[in-house]
Write a protein that holds these residues in place. Sequence first.
Motif, short mmCIF file in Angstrom:
data_model
loop_
_atom_site.label_atom_id
_atom_site.label_comp_id
_atom_site.label_asym_id
_atom_site.label_seq_id
_atom_site.Cartn_x
_atom_site.Cartn_y
_atom_site.Cartn_z
N SER A 194 0.84 -1.20 0.00
CA SER A 194 0.00 0.00 0.00
C SER A 194 0.87 1.25 0.00
CB SER A 194 -0.95 -0.01 1.19
OG SER A 194 -0.28 -0.34 2.39
N ASP A 195 0.25 2.40 -0.28
CA ASP A 195 0.99 3.65 -0.48
C ASP A 195 0.34 4.78 0.32
OD1 ASP A 195 2.33 5.90 -1.33
OD2 ASP A 195 1.73 5.74 -3.43
N THR A 254 -8.64 4.51 -2.97
CA THR A 254 -8.87 3.29 -2.21
C THR A 254 -9.24 2.18 -3.19
OG1 THR A 254 -9.74 4.54 -0.32
CG2 THR A 254 -10.17 2.19 -0.37
N PRO A 255 -8.44 1.12 -3.27
CA PRO A 255 -7.18 0.92 -2.55
C PRO A 255 -6.11 1.92 -3.00
CG PRO A 255 -7.46 -0.78 -4.20
CD PRO A 255 -8.74 -0.01 -4.18
N SER A 256 -5.10 2.06 -2.18
CA SER A 256 -4.09 3.09 -2.45
C SER A 256 -3.16 2.71 -3.59
CB SER A 256 -3.27 3.35 -1.18
OG SER A 256 -2.57 2.17 -0.79
N THR A 257 -3.13 1.43 -3.96
CA THR A 257 -2.34 0.97 -5.09
C THR A 257 -3.19 0.07 -5.97
OG1 THR A 257 -1.47 -0.83 -3.71
CG2 THR A 257 -0.07 1.12 -3.96
N GLU A 258 -3.04 0.20 -7.26
CA GLU A 258 -3.84 -0.58 -8.20
C GLU A 258 -3.56 -2.08 -8.05
OE1 GLU A 258 -6.78 -0.82 -11.13
OE2 GLU A 258 -6.09 0.93 -9.98
N LYS A 259 -2.32 -2.42 -7.69
CA LYS A 259 -1.94 -3.84 -7.63
C LYS A 259 -2.66 -4.60 -6.52
CE LYS A 259 2.36 -2.39 -5.32
NZ LYS A 259 3.82 -2.31 -5.53
#
Length: 413
Positions: A21-22, A28-33
Motif C-alpha cells: 500500500s501507499d 482506495t485501494p491506495s495501489t492498483e496492484k
Amino acid sequence: MISKEHIINRFVSYVTVDTESDPKSETTPSTEKQWDLANKLAEELKAIGMEDVTIDENAYIMATLPSNVNYHVPVIGFVSHFDTSPDFTGANVKPQIIEKYDGKDIVLNAAENIVLSPDYFEDLLQYKGQTLITTDGTTLLGADDKAGITEIVSAMEYLINHPEIKHGAIRVGFTPDEEIGRGAHKFDVEKFGADWAYTMDGSQIGELEYENFNAASAVVKVKGKIVHPGYAKGKMVNSMYIAQEFINSLPRFETPEHTEGYQGFFHLSSVEGKVEETTLEYIIRDHDLGHFEARKEVLRKLTDELNSQYGREVITTEIKDQYFNMREKVEPVMHIVDIAEEAMKQLDITPLIKPIRGGTDGSQLSYMGLPCPNIFAGGHNFHGRYEYVPVESMIKATEVICKIAELTALKQE
C-alpha cells in the motif's frame, strides 16, 4: 485435520502477489496492484462454496457461510487485510520453506550474507522442529496479514467440508490499506451485519488482544532562511538546526526502542531537511487516553516555546488522531473475548492476553459499532526481511476460527 500442504500452498499463492500500500495515494485501494489479490480472493471464496460474495468499488470483500443449525446464533465475523506494509518492499517475494527447523541460524540469502538467527530473534527457538516459511532476505514475507487471510479462507473451507461441526452464520471480510491506517475507513459495518468479529492479525501463537494504542500522527514543519553561506552572518536561519532542537527537547527514552507493555512513545519516523525547510513526521502512541492527550499537548507546547524563542512562527505542528483503544468498546461485551480464550484452551493453546503495541482494523471497527478483538495469525518480525511464520501456528489459528464458530453455536443451543 487441516492439511499442512494445503495451508502452505494457499499462503504462498497469496504472498507472491505484490499488494504493498501507499500512504501518499488518495485512492482506495491506495495501489492498483491490490486489486490483483482482491479479485483472486473473491473468486476463491466463491470456489470453496461461500455465499453472498461481494467486492465493492474500493476492493472491500465480504462473504457469508450460512448457519447450519435451526436455532438463533449471533452472527460472528472474521476480518483480515490483504495489503502489505510500505516499510519494506513486497515485490517478487520468494518464500523459503524450512522443514523441521533445527534451532540454528537460517541463511536467508548467502550472496548478501543475510541470516535469520535465534541469537537475535529468540522467538525462533519456540518453533524448533516445526516448518517455517521465511523470506529470501530481499523482501518482506507478507504474513501480515496474508497469514490471517489464509486461516480464514481455510477455516471456511473446512467448515463447508465438515457440516457435522455446528455453527451459526459467519461473515468474512478482507480489507485494503490497513498498513497505512485506512483499512476500516470504508468498511460497511451495517452491510457486514455481524454482532461481533475478530481480526486475525496478531503475531505469535496464543495472542488474544482487546487493548491497543490510542494513535495520532504529527507533521512538524520548520521554516528557515537561505542566503549565500559566505555572507550568512546574522541572516541565515538553518531550519535543520531548529528541527534538531525540537527533536532533542522530547523525552529521549520515550521512544519505541526504549518502551514496552503499556508504555507509550513518540516515534520520529521521517526527516526531510534543507536549510530553508525541514519536515519531521512523528507518530504518537499511548494506551491511556489521558497520557495520549498529554503527549499531543507536549508537541503543541514545544512548538509554542520555540516560536516564542525565535520571535516568530518558525514551526507549525499538525496533529491528526488515527485510532483509539478498543478496550472501551470491547469490555462491555467481554464474552466475545472469553469465547476466543476458551477456544484456544480447548485446542491446548496457552492464551496470551496482552495489549497490542499497535493497531488493527479491529480498533477502528470497534468504534464503528463492531466489537472486534484480535487473534494471533502466527507471524513474527513483520514489515521486514526477517519476517517468518510457522506453518503449525497457521494451522492452529485456522482451528481456533473453527472452534470459535462451534462454541458460539453451542452456547445458544
